[in-house]
Design a protein around this motif. Structure first.
Motif, short mmCIF file in Angstrom:
data_model
loop_
_atom_site.label_atom_id
_atom_site.label_comp_id
_atom_site.label_asym_id
_atom_site.label_seq_id
_atom_site.Cartn_x
_atom_site.Cartn_y
_atom_site.Cartn_z
N PHE A 160 0.85 -1.19 0.00
CA PHE A 160 0.00 0.00 0.00
C PHE A 160 0.88 1.24 0.00
O PHE A 160 2.03 1.20 0.40
N GLY A 161 0.29 2.34 -0.42
CA GLY A 161 1.04 3.58 -0.54
C GLY A 161 1.75 3.63 -1.88
O GLY A 161 1.81 2.65 -2.61
N HIS B 289 -3.59 4.86 7.32
CA HIS B 289 -2.92 3.99 6.35
C HIS B 289 -3.90 3.01 5.71
O HIS B 289 -4.70 2.39 6.40
N ASP B 290 -3.77 2.86 4.41
CA ASP B 290 -4.60 1.89 3.70
C ASP B 290 -4.36 0.47 4.21
O ASP B 290 -5.29 -0.34 4.22
N SER B 291 -3.14 0.17 4.63
CA SER B 291 -2.86 -1.18 5.16
C SER B 291 -3.66 -1.45 6.43
O SER B 291 -4.12 -2.57 6.66
N GLN C 49 3.49 -0.87 3.77
CA GLN C 49 2.90 0.47 3.60
C GLN C 49 4.04 1.46 3.38
O GLN C 49 4.90 1.62 4.25
#
Length: 147
Positions: free
Chosen positions: A4-5, A132-134, A82
């Motif tokens: 992610f990121g 965070h998307d994670s 991430q």
């Protein structure tokens, strides 16, 4: 491992082993509201694994430091990478596991990160608010397995 990121190819990212936990109470999950000069954000409790620690040891330590809750890790439900920049602007590649945890006690005096506040959020609300998307991914995995 899921990533992610967005990795900026001109930056040098510091690898950081991490562990985060999902604790549930009355349909809500434990999160931390982190206050920074440029604004507040939400994270799952957890953080970096020190050199001499296992992932589980770091999870227990970080959870207590950030929330004042004592926990027992149960299941490692997913892992992710991430890419992000810390509030200091340092590029980080966070790599680690996400665990379900059971709260075994509370000691508000054990919390030592003054800029972190324990909040209990509805998991579906947390999905849209976690920094965070994670972290959001881990909550989604947890929700699917819990139903």
């Amino acid at each position: 491992m899921l990533q992610f990121g967005v990795r900026n190819p001109v930056l040098e990212y510091r690898h950081r082993a991490t562990a985060f936990g999902i604790a549930e109470r009355d349909g809500l999950i434990a999160c931390v509201r982190v206050e920074r000069p440029d604004g507040a954000y939400f994270d799952l409790p957890g953080g970096g694994v020190d050199v001499e620690e296992s992932e589980v040891q770091a999870l227990v330590r970080e959870f207590t430091e950030e929330t004042g809750l004592s926990i027992a890790p149960e299941n490692r439900i997913t892992e992710a990478t991430q890419y992000f920049r810390r509030s200091t602007n340092e590029p980080i590649k966070s790599v680690g596991g996400f665990w379900t945890v059971k709260v075994t006690g509370e000691d508000p005096d054990a919390r030592c990160e003054e800029d972190h506040t324990l909040v209990w959020l509805d998991p579906t609300f947390a999905l849209s608010r976690l920094r965070h998307d994670s972290h959001a991914w881990a909550v989604a995995v947890w929700l699917r397995r819990a139903s």
